[in-house]
Design an enzyme around this catalytic site. Structure first.
Site: not given
Ligand code: 8YV
Length: 322
Positions: A233, A262, A280
């Protein structure tokens, strides 16, 4: 028969939307207006939430749904759900472990190799037609001389370590406690591990405890040859400190699949050609996302079928649906 109500927090895979449409009366947050101002007759009908982390499923939202029993999270990381509150209030939270472990480990090795051998930048050199005018420069980094420290030696961390063994690099890990039957060097101090290795790979989830764990002090300990890889993360790295560390040579490079805010990625990171930045995509293959989707469905159908959910999170151990 009246179908139980399910609140959907954002778009989900067709495999999930089909199954929940068959079993639940689906209410979509974005069609209801404000998530925290749902009309009482709808709020009372909601027994399940299906979420892909699009909004926070926090205490305020869960409190407004008095008949809520299950929150099914698409993703192994469930930082957008207040699982501790759910656990204290008889709500089961489920996530999607295991089905993505190998995919995320594959992506991590790709990200590591892309970063230390600058493969993304080398590919851009070819695509931009620069090769005939000159070879891509030799990379200052290589995996051959590196030693890797893993933050978060859980299922995904172990799958990464297993792959790294085949690459012949020394492996260490940082955690709360030494794990039995793990052949890698253990550190209970992150600073200690950062001083001993030159490459950090973080698989950590986003929690209060992991927030900004990788800060300027850790990057100083890692040193000027240091590389930081993040597949867990974004909140684990102090991104402002990372930018400063990269700009001032405190560390050498980074490979990031996740970001603090993000999908916003700071211009300063994008400007640094040497870095590898991915949007991601750790688990993002059709094969693996379908497996994750099926697990979301299996957990929700376990609720309607009065069965134990396959993958409750540790904060909400299953003790029956009544
Ligand atoms: C997903 C992830 O991209 O599983 C996780 O925790 O980060 C990813 O696999 C994400 O959860 C999708 O919303």
């Amino acid at each position: 028969m009246i179908k139980p109500g399910l609140l959907q927090t954002g778009p989900l895979l067709p495999i999930i939307e089909r199954a929940i449409g068959d079993t639940f009366t689906v209410r979509r947050v974005w069609e209801l207006g404000e998530a925290n101002a749902i009309k009482p007759e709808i709020a009372n009908s909601i027994e399940a939430v299906a979420t892909g982390g699009q909004i926070r499923v926090d205490a305020t939202l869960m409190r407004s749904l008095p008949n809520l029993r299950i929150v099914a999270n698409f993703g192994v990381g469930y930082d957008s759900v207040d699982a501790a509150w759910a656990g204290q209030n008889g709500i089961v939270v489920t996530n999607t472990p295991d089905v993505l472990t190998e995919e995320v480990a594959d992506t991590t090795l790709g990200l590591l190799l892309m970063t230390v051998r600058e493969l993304g930048a080398a590919e851009r050199h070819l695509r931009e037609g620069k090769w005939p005018a000159g070879n891509y420069p030799l990379t200052p980094m290589t995996l051959r001389t590196r030693s890797v420290g893993i933050l978060g030696l859980g299922r995904i961390g172990k799958a990464i370590a297993h792959r790294l063994e085949a690459f012949g690099v020394p492996i260490s890990y940082f955690g709360r406690r030494k794990q039995p039957d793990v052949p890698y060097t253990f550190y209970d101090s992150l600073t200690g591990m950062a001083e001993a290795v030159d490459t950090l790979v973080s698989v950590l989830p986003g929690t209060e405890q992991t927030h900004h764990l990788i800060n300027m002090d850790i990057m100083r300990a890692l040193g000027p040859n240091g590389v930081v890889i993040n597949i867990g993360r974004g909140s684990v790295i102090d991104e402002a400190a990372l930018i400063e560390a990269l700009q001032h040579g405190v560390i050498l490079s980074a490979g990031l699949d996740v970001f603090e805010f993000e999908p916003e990625v700071p211009d300063e990171l994008i400007a640094m050609e040497r870095l590898t930045l991915l949007p991601h995509v750790g688990s993002a293959s059709v094969h693996t996302r379908d497996g994750m989707g099926q697990l979301v469905v299996d957990n929700l159908l376990a609720y309607t079928g009065n069965q134990p959910p396959p993958t409750p999170v540790p904060e909400t151990p299953f003790n029956g649906w009544d």
